[in-house]
Design a protein around this motif. Sequence first.
Motif, short mmCIF file in Angstrom:
data_model
loop_
_atom_site.label_atom_id
_atom_site.label_comp_id
_atom_site.label_asym_id
_atom_site.label_seq_id
_atom_site.Cartn_x
_atom_site.Cartn_y
_atom_site.Cartn_z
N VAL A 52 0.84 -1.20 0.00
CA VAL A 52 0.00 0.00 0.00
C VAL A 52 0.88 1.26 0.00
O VAL A 52 0.64 2.21 -0.74
N HIS A 53 1.94 1.23 0.83
CA HIS A 53 2.88 2.37 0.91
C HIS A 53 3.47 2.70 -0.46
O HIS A 53 3.44 3.86 -0.90
N THR A 54 3.97 1.70 -1.17
CA THR A 54 4.64 1.99 -2.44
C THR A 54 3.63 2.30 -3.56
O THR A 54 3.87 3.16 -4.40
N VAL A 99 -9.27 4.03 -4.41
CA VAL A 99 -9.93 3.51 -3.21
C VAL A 99 -10.12 1.99 -3.31
O VAL A 99 -9.79 1.25 -2.37
N VAL A 100 -10.64 1.53 -4.46
CA VAL A 100 -10.86 0.09 -4.63
C VAL A 100 -9.54 -0.67 -4.47
O VAL A 100 -9.47 -1.70 -3.78
N ALA A 101 -8.47 -0.13 -5.05
CA ALA A 101 -7.18 -0.82 -4.97
C ALA A 101 -6.71 -0.92 -3.52
O ALA A 101 -6.33 -2.00 -3.05
N GLU A 117 1.00 -4.13 -8.04
CA GLU A 117 0.24 -5.22 -7.44
C GLU A 117 -1.23 -5.30 -7.84
O GLU A 117 -1.88 -6.28 -7.54
N ILE A 118 -1.78 -4.26 -8.48
CA ILE A 118 -3.23 -4.31 -8.70
C ILE A 118 -3.61 -5.35 -9.75
O ILE A 118 -2.81 -5.69 -10.62
#
Length: 446
Positions: A52-54, A99-101, A117-118
């Motif tokens: 999430v951070h990256t 938001v969804v991601a 990553e998504i």
Amino acid sequence: MKYKSQKVAYWFFGLCMLLFTLQIVYGFIMGFARIGMDGLHDIIPFNTARAVHTNLLVVWLLTGFMGAAYYIIPEEAQRELVNVKLAYVQLISLALVGVVAIVGYHFNYWEGRKFLEIPRELDYLVVVNVLLFLGLILATLFKGKRRTTTALVLTMGLVFAALLYLPGMIWFDSQVTDSFFRWWVVHLWVEGVWELIMGGILSYLLIKLTGVDREVIEKWLYVIIGLTFLSGLLGTGHHYYYIGVNKIWLIVGGIFSALEPLAFLAMALFAVYMYRKGEKSHPNKVALFWTIGASIVSFIGAGLLGFAHTLPQTNIYTHGTLVTAMHGHYAFWGAYAMIVLAIISYAMPNITGRKRFDSKLAHAAFWLSNVGMLGMTVAFGVAGVAQVYLERKFKMEFMEVQSEIEVHFVVLLLCASLFATGIGLYIYEFFKYGKPSDEALKVNTH
Ligand code: HEM
Ligand code: HEM
Ligand SMILES: [Fe+2]
């Protein structure tokens, strides 16, 4: 602000501030986990926080680039944006995908390649979103009265960045092939086409802030693009040393990536030289600080700290350690975060019509965040070098090493607090400007 439609940029910048804040929260979650305070582990494990951070980093920077383009292109092309409503549609859909991601990561719905990553379904939405964005920018540029080098370089960077997203969407069964193409996105973005975006924004800001002739500034831009492509393309090889591809990359990657700092050096010299040549009369000093700062810090973070582990002889030891995190933080900060904060600092008084340049808080924001990030870089660096020696030279167990270097994360967190205070002030200043207004059209902008 000269064109009404430039106001769209404000909302992109606002989204940018929001996502940046979230990115920092996840940074803290990881920092605390590293010193044993991992109470959130069951909800947000380290790997989730890291992804999430990256990913938030990449998304807020891209949001900032888009805002920059919506601000810069109308002015460079000398016409309103072709369709303002569609620009808002693009903004909202971008926020929704974001938001969804983020929610998806927390439910372990998806796991992909580091930084990318998504899942495929969201990838398609990203593609549609980016096509809409590029359509608006290109149409505005080509229907405009003027096509400047600055605008073309910025747009070229954005178009190529979109094209390079595509190899990241293909999956390969072979881990080697998969890794090979992941770098086309990750490396060719930050050490290739994003440099064009940075160069374009930098050139625009220098024209505005120093008052030096456009012709002089844009000549430098060609030199920077030349150096970027000469070194950055084959420089991709510095990620191919030990992943199982042909050994020729040891030589090619070593030589060409060692040349990459030249492009960043050129950018730093360019900015400093133009500043010295200029009139030094522009009232928005804070924007100037961020602009010159970006050019210098990117040379240190990307150029020097990148060079520090780019030769195969060094990289065999440092690969994948906290040495990489040290470089990753300072490079992303200097080159891309700072240039986005620079264009926002420049644009805000013009969009809102409120000339609150140079407040003490805005300067404090600059210094606290920069000193904080420098400290974080040093903490990562010291931890990284210790990790390399203990783990790779003295063959200590991985987890044993991790607890040996825990103390450096206390330092990291202290510096991160300075950093976050600085960014907090920056965001406070952002909101204090208030909303964009059409009144601003009447205010003479520099
Ligand atoms: C603004 C430009 C740059 C940014 C934002 C950046 C950022 C990063 C990041 C985030 C990584 C980790 C990637 C991953 O493992 O997925 C990385 C790796 C790396 N970067 Fe950069 N970088 C930049 C420029 C450079 C330059 C100019 C050089 C060389 C002179 C360089 C050398 C390296 C090397 C050798 C690695 C691999 C580290 C390893 O083996 O673990 N970088 N960079
Ligand atoms: C409060 C501030 C921050 C803290 C505490 C923090 C902390 C961390 C930590 C602990 C990691 C994981 C390192 C590991 O693998 O063990 C990480 C990764 C990363 N962070 Fe941050 N971070 C912060 C802000 C930022 C900012 C502002 C940027 C960009 C400008 C950034 C860019 C990155 C990148 C690129 C990585 C991946 C590095 C790699 O691939 O090696 N971080 N961060
Ligand atoms: Fe690279």
